[in-house]
Design an enzyme around this catalytic site. Structure first.
Site, PDB file in Angstrom:
ATOM      1  N   PRO A 148       0.828  -1.203   0.000  1.00 24.93           N
ATOM      2  CA  PRO A 148       0.000   0.000   0.000  1.00 24.93           C
ATOM      3  C   PRO A 148       0.870   1.263   0.000  1.00 24.93           C
ATOM      4  CG  PRO A 148      -0.836  -1.566   1.595  1.00 24.93           C
ATOM      5  CD  PRO A 148       0.479  -2.107   1.105  1.00 24.93           C
TER       6      PRO A 148
ATOM      7  N   SER B 255       0.986  -8.953   6.823  1.00 21.72           N
ATOM      8  CA  SER B 255      -0.413  -8.764   6.522  1.00 21.72           C
ATOM      9  C   SER B 255      -0.485  -7.782   5.347  1.00 21.72           C
ATOM     10  CB  SER B 255      -1.108  -8.233   7.768  1.00 21.72           C
ATOM     11  OG  SER B 255      -2.454  -7.975   7.489  1.00 21.72           O
ATOM     12  N   CYS B 256      -1.691  -7.281   5.039  1.00 20.41           N
ATOM     13  CA  CYS B 256      -1.789  -6.433   3.852  1.00 20.41           C
ATOM     14  C   CYS B 256      -1.397  -4.986   4.111  1.00 20.41           C
ATOM     15  CB  CYS B 256      -3.188  -6.509   3.261  1.00 20.41           C
ATOM     16  SG  CYS B 256      -4.427  -5.823   4.345  1.00 20.41           S
ATOM     17  N   VAL B 257      -1.428  -4.569   5.384  1.00 25.04           N
ATOM     18  CA  VAL B 257      -0.999  -3.188   5.674  1.00 25.04           C
ATOM     19  C   VAL B 257       0.216  -3.180   6.600  1.00 25.04           C
ATOM     20  CG1 VAL B 257      -3.075  -1.841   5.320  1.00 25.04           C
ATOM     21  CG2 VAL B 257      -2.800  -3.089   7.459  1.00 25.04           C
TER      22      VAL B 257
END
Lengths: 412, 103
Positions: A353, B101-103
């Site tokens: 991100p 994890s994704c963040v």
């Protein structure tokens, strides 16, 4: 007549049924979808139920409303897939033969995997919010809870919607502040990972939120069992975290059908080619959504982006072409942070991100890794998009492949 | 991103010291990385490291549970081999990315 069978009528399976029925001639292709349940739940809405923001009626509709005309629907359990003979055995003995099979059986919570979890405190002081039952029980509990130690714990990875526990503690912080008892509520988030944030840039940009909101973090805590007498989480290295109310993400596992069929890993997630979305060992089986063992988030946005790739590759396979569509692991997730604000993350297998803006014609841009009101509105609007466009397989103004447009490469 | 010299080899590492090119890994590098964390590697450690590297190569998502079911060591045993954070330390020593994890 050729046959496509879709196992699972949740978000992913329903999208595929709609896309395929639209594209394939009815007199050439027979499409059957199998699911044991008749109710479709808008699962992103479960998060809001404990705080009384959404109610049960806001998150449920009959599955049948979203299946297209011209698809056979069977409401029954699945025994197993006999991949070598290209057939599916259903509960009760019915057999479905297929030319192509799509597995979309999802993931579910398995509280029985953690000793002490589903015992006397279950739905009294211990709750999940990944099921409608758990979310409603927690809503009831919070109405009269006078405060104490509120612990949000993650038992195991992977689990559905990795940001949901974080959103939960942010919303809890707001909820108890507005109730006037925030000073009596001690909020802690417990994770088996090295931290709540594990990606360097997200860590830098979002960790401050936890400090601002006075939320404690216990990291590297891998839960072995729940001690019901002491009301404490106990880790494998014998640390303890006491709680008065525990909200937990139980171990997530794929459907037992996957195990019976011998198609998946130790958590029953199906071995899947991360780019073509084909099952690893059987070229006529495709996998989509949470059921797949892809190294990306288990989330509806991933299933949505994957549905476009899967559709292209299934068409390629039907017409005898190589599988040229390539899934990049794209995910796009809103993170509710409380007080009407939210953050947004957009990433794929290779790109973590990043900050910047996310372009969305007509509505956006949304701020990436930024805490803004527009991001919160994006999340609230999404429920309408989900019911009216996404499930029906209609085009959304978002590309399946992640774009770098608007994103900023940063170094700290 | 950076480089560091360890066990007389130059390896590429990220900001947290995780190797970014698994092909630069060998047993000497592993032993030196382990020493930095305060772990002396035994044959059992290497069995775990080989398992992790193999599963990583196959594209599987690694979990403590998966290692615990590998038949090499149970979860308690894994904690004894890599105290404090078994998967993050074993991944670091195995030259594969940090579990994330994704963040």
């Amino acid at each position: 007549m050729k046959k496509i069978v879709i196992l699972g009528g949740g978000t992913a399976g329903t999208m595929m049924a709609n896309k395929l029925r639209n594209a394939l001639e009815r007199d050439e292709w027979d499409i059957t979808i199998v699911d044991q349940f008749r109710t479709h739940y808008y699962q992103p809405g479960f998060l809001f139920i404990p705080f009384g923001i959404y109610h049960e009626r806001d998150v449920k509709k009959p599955k049948s409303s979203f299946f297209p005309v011209g698809v056979n629907v069977l409401y029954t359990g699945i025994d197993k897939v006999d991949a070598d003979n290209k057939k599916v055995l259903l509960e009760g003995g019915k057999v479905l033969f297929y030319d192509f099979l799509i597995i979309a059986t999802g993931t579910k919570t398995c509280p029985e995997e953690t000793p002490g979890l589903k015992e006397q405190l279950w739905y009294k002081d211990i709750f999940d919010f990944y099921t409608i039952e758990g979310a409603l029980a927690l809503q009831k509990h919070f109405k009269s809870w006078q405060g104490g130690k509120l612990v949000m714990a993650i038992t195991e990875i992977p689990y559905k919607c990795p940001v949901a526990p974080l959103e939960f503690v942010f919303l809890a912080e707001e909820f108890f502040t507005k109730k006037g008892i925030r000073d009596k509520v001690d909020i802690t988030i417990v994770t088996p990972m090295a931290g709540v944030f594990t990606k360097p840039i997200a860590t830098k940009m979002l960790s401050e939120l936890l400090v601002e909101k006075n939320i404690n973090v216990v990291a590297d805590f891998y839960i072995e069992r729940i001690d019901n007498e002491k009301k404490a989480l106990v880790s494998y290295d014998e640390r303890e975290v006491p709680f008065d109310t525990l909200t937990i993400v139980p171990v997530n596992m794929g459907d037992k059908m996957v195990e019976r069929s011998g198609l998946g890993d130790d958590l029953n997630f199906v071995f899947t080619n991360k780019h073509t979305l084909q099952q690893r060992d059987h070229e006529e089986i495709f996998v989509i959504g949470d059921a797949a063992n892809l190294p990306t988030s288990k989330a509806g946005s991933v299933a949505h982006f994957a549905s476009e790739i899967l559709f292209d590759n299934l068409m390629n396979a039907i017409e005898g072409r190589p599988l040229t569509a390539h899934f990049d692991g794209h995910a796009n997730c809103y993170i509710e942070t409380g007080y009407g604000k939210g953050a947004l993350i957009d990433f794929n297998y290779d790109t973590e991100p990043l900050p910047g803006t996310f372009p969305l014609p007509g509505i956006g841009p949304f701020g990436l890794l930024k805490n803004t009101k527009i991001n919160h509105y994006g999340k609230i609007m999404f429920r309408w998009i989900y019911w009216h466009l996404l499930l029906k397989g209609k085009e959304l103004p978002v590309e399946a492949e992640m774009t770098m447009a608007g994103k900023k490469r940063v170094t700290f | 991103m950076g480089q560091k010299v360890i066990a007389n080899k130059t390896i590429d590492v990220n900001d947290e010291g995780y190797m970014t090119d698994p092909s630069q890994w060998d047993k000497d590098v592993a032993s030196a990385l382990a020493e930095e964390i305060g772990i002396e590697l035994s044959d059992k450690h290497f069995e775990v490291l080989d398992y992790l590297r193999e599963k990583f190569k196959e594209g599987e998502v690694l979990t403590i549970r998966k290692v615990g079911k590998s038949g090499i060591v149970d979860i308690k045993g894994l904690y004894q081999l890599f105290p404090g954070g078994p998967l993050k330390y074993s991944s670091k020593i195995a030259g594969i990315p940090k579990p994330a994890s994704c963040v």
